[in-house]
Design a protein around this motif. Sequence first.
Motif, PDB file in Angstrom:
ATOM      1  N   ILE A 257      45.427 -24.369  48.690  1.00 14.58           N
ATOM      2  CA  ILE A 257      44.937 -25.429  49.578  1.00 14.58           C
ATOM      3  C   ILE A 257      45.811 -26.654  49.353  1.00 14.58           C
ATOM      4  N   ASP A 258      46.284 -27.237  50.443  1.00 13.55           N
ATOM      5  CA  ASP A 258      47.102 -28.449  50.354  1.00 13.55           C
ATOM      6  C   ASP A 258      46.735 -29.329  51.540  1.00 13.55           C
ATOM      7  N   ASP A 259      45.738 -30.195  51.342  1.00  9.96           N
ATOM      8  CA  ASP A 259      45.241 -31.069  52.405  1.00  9.96           C
ATOM      9  C   ASP A 259      45.877 -32.451  52.276  1.00  9.96           C
ATOM     10  N   LYS A 260      46.403 -32.956  53.371  1.00 12.06           N
ATOM     11  CA  LYS A 260      46.992 -34.289  53.385  1.00 12.06           C
ATOM     12  C   LYS A 260      46.282 -35.118  54.458  1.00 12.06           C
ATOM     13  N   VAL A 261      45.725 -36.234  54.036  1.00  5.91           N
ATOM     14  CA  VAL A 261      44.997 -37.127  54.941  1.00  5.91           C
ATOM     15  C   VAL A 261      45.731 -38.450  55.002  1.00  5.91           C
ATOM     16  N   GLY A 262      46.033 -38.915  56.215  1.00  6.97           N
ATOM     17  CA  GLY A 262      46.781 -40.140  56.386  1.00  6.97           C
ATOM     18  C   GLY A 262      45.968 -41.375  56.067  1.00  6.97           C
TER      19      GLY A 262
ATOM     20  N   ALA B  95      39.732 -21.314  27.449  1.00  8.88           N
ATOM     21  CA  ALA B  95      39.496 -22.209  28.586  1.00  8.88           C
ATOM     22  C   ALA B  95      39.971 -21.548  29.869  1.00  8.88           C
ATOM     23  N   ASP B  96      39.139 -21.628  30.896  1.00  2.17           N
ATOM     24  CA  ASP B  96      39.475 -21.013  32.180  1.00  2.17           C
ATOM     25  C   ASP B  96      40.245 -22.017  33.027  1.00  2.17           C
ATOM     26  N   GLU B  97      41.544 -21.872  33.061  1.00  2.00           N
ATOM     27  CA  GLU B  97      42.395 -22.730  33.877  1.00  2.00           C
ATOM     28  C   GLU B  97      43.069 -21.917  34.975  1.00  2.00           C
ATOM     29  N   SER B  98      42.379 -20.875  35.423  1.00  4.50           N
ATOM     30  CA  SER B  98      42.951 -20.013  36.448  1.00  4.50           C
ATOM     31  C   SER B  98      42.842 -20.620  37.841  1.00  4.50           C
ATOM     32  N   LEU B  99      41.999 -21.641  37.994  1.00  5.22           N
ATOM     33  CA  LEU B  99      41.896 -22.372  39.260  1.00  5.22           C
ATOM     34  C   LEU B  99      41.900 -23.856  38.919  1.00  5.22           C
ATOM     35  N   ILE B 100      42.887 -24.584  39.408  1.00  4.27           N
ATOM     36  CA  ILE B 100      42.990 -26.012  39.108  1.00  4.27           C
ATOM     37  C   ILE B 100      43.077 -26.796  40.409  1.00  4.27           C
ATOM     38  N   TRP B 101      42.636 -28.043  40.364  1.00  3.85           N
ATOM     39  CA  TRP B 101      42.672 -28.864  41.571  1.00  3.85           C
ATOM     40  C   TRP B 101      43.026 -30.299  41.221  1.00  3.85           C
ATOM     41  N   SER B 102      43.474 -31.031  42.226  1.00  7.51           N
ATOM     42  CA  SER B 102      43.815 -32.434  42.045  1.00  7.51           C
ATOM     43  C   SER B 102      43.490 -33.174  43.328  1.00  7.51           C
ATOM     44  N   ALA B 103      43.173 -34.451  43.189  1.00  9.62           N
ATOM     45  CA  ALA B 103      42.908 -35.314  44.344  1.00  9.62           C
ATOM     46  C   ALA B 103      43.589 -36.648  44.079  1.00  9.62           C
ATOM     47  N   ASP B 104      44.706 -36.876  44.717  1.00  8.19           N
ATOM     48  CA  ASP B 104      45.483 -38.091  44.515  1.00  8.19           C
ATOM     49  C   ASP B 104      45.278 -39.031  45.701  1.00  8.19           C
ATOM     50  N   VAL B 105      44.911 -40.279  45.407  1.00  9.15           N
ATOM     51  CA  VAL B 105      44.620 -41.272  46.438  1.00  9.15           C
ATOM     52  C   VAL B 105      45.609 -42.426  46.302  1.00  9.15           C
ATOM     53  N   ALA B 106      46.256 -42.786  47.404  1.00  6.48           N
ATOM     54  CA  ALA B 106      47.225 -43.884  47.416  1.00  6.48           C
ATOM     55  C   ALA B 106      46.505 -45.208  47.687  1.00  6.48           C
ATOM     56  N   PRO B 107      47.171 -46.348  47.437  1.00  5.13           N
ATOM     57  CA  PRO B 107      46.545 -47.652  47.695  1.00  5.13           C
ATOM     58  C   PRO B 107      46.085 -47.843  49.139  1.00  5.13           C
ATOM     59  N   ASP B 108      46.731 -47.175  50.090  1.00  2.00           N
ATOM     60  CA  ASP B 108      46.319 -47.310  51.498  1.00  2.00           C
ATOM     61  C   ASP B 108      45.218 -46.323  51.872  1.00  2.00           C
ATOM     62  N   ASN B 109      44.651 -45.646  50.852  1.00  2.00           N
ATOM     63  CA  ASN B 109      43.567 -44.659  51.010  1.00  2.00           C
ATOM     64  C   ASN B 109      44.010 -43.342  51.636  1.00  2.00           C
TER      65      ASN B 109
ATOM     66  N   MET C 153      44.774 -30.813  46.439  1.00  2.00           N
ATOM     67  CA  MET C 153      45.446 -29.530  46.243  1.00  2.00           C
ATOM     68  C   MET C 153      44.610 -28.629  45.340  1.00  2.00           C
ATOM     69  N   VAL C 154      44.659 -27.348  45.638  1.00  5.06           N
ATOM     70  CA  VAL C 154      44.026 -26.335  44.795  1.00  5.06           C
ATOM     71  C   VAL C 154      45.072 -25.268  44.520  1.00  5.06           C
ATOM     72  N   LYS C 155      45.205 -24.897  43.236  1.00  3.34           N
ATOM     73  CA  LYS C 155      46.180 -23.882  42.847  1.00  3.34           C
ATOM     74  C   LYS C 155      45.481 -22.759  42.088  1.00  3.34           C
ATOM     75  N   MET C 156      45.941 -21.550  42.327  1.00  7.16           N
ATOM     76  CA  MET C 156      45.345 -20.359  41.716  1.00  7.16           C
ATOM     77  C   MET C 156      46.383 -19.636  40.861  1.00  7.16           C
ATOM     78  N   TRP C 157      45.958 -19.206  39.674  1.00 13.12           N
ATOM     79  CA  TRP C 157      46.851 -18.504  38.757  1.00 13.12           C
ATOM     80  C   TRP C 157      47.019 -17.056  39.201  1.00 13.12           C
ATOM     81  N   THR C 158      48.268 -16.600  39.306  1.00 13.94           N
ATOM     82  CA  THR C 158      48.565 -15.242  39.763  1.00 13.94           C
ATOM     83  C   THR C 158      48.836 -14.273  38.617  1.00 13.94           C
ATOM     84  N   GLY C 159      48.917 -14.804  37.386  1.00 16.23           N
ATOM     85  CA  GLY C 159      49.314 -13.997  36.246  1.00 16.23           C
ATOM     86  C   GLY C 159      50.687 -14.370  35.757  1.00 16.23           C
TER      87      GLY C 159
END
Length: 216
Positions: free
Chosen positions: A209-214, A177-191, A196-202
Amino acid sequence: MTPARLALLAVGIVALVAARPPLRFSPDPSSVIAAEIAFNRLAQQKGQWTAFRETAADDAVMFVPHKVVARDWLKKKADPPASVTWSPSIVYVSCGGSLAASTGNWKRPDGSVGYFTTIWRRDKKGAWKWVLDHGDTLSTARPAPDFLTGKVATCKRSAPPPPPPPGTKPGDMPPPADESLIWSADVAPDNSRRVMVKMWTGETYETVIDDKVGAS
């Protein structure tokens, strides 16, 4: 050829197809950049939401600002008179070449600016389809790079994979399984949300990438 031989040939073809190893892709950042450029061009030529519909994976999600299934939300959306324009700045690709993330700047016809992050996944035919699209407005556009950058995650593991079972032939075992690039999108109740995107370095995962939207 007799019916019996035709039936035998058909069975042989099915067996060969079933035994074919899984399709592998080249981890090529330029193909992701090309997909982004084509995506933007399609929006200018055929309409903003038309382009989003035609390039989305079936399970793609977006934020409006709450999280929605893209195809359901886009189904009846009329294209605006003029589309937003965008361009990627940097692209990250998994070592197996099946997943990618791109981020860059966008600009609306009214002059407002912002950034975007798109997660891309190859479909069964090898075409890139977006599975997540999100962004936010900015008071000032991020500096545009002189050159587009592409980075590929390493396939190196901290520990060697276990040996295949005795008697295994090349092609019998699917690739790990290729898990060398993983991402997540977490949404709070207030939207408010965090993408986030993470890359495997070995050795570890590096946050690229770490985007935060108010809250809206």
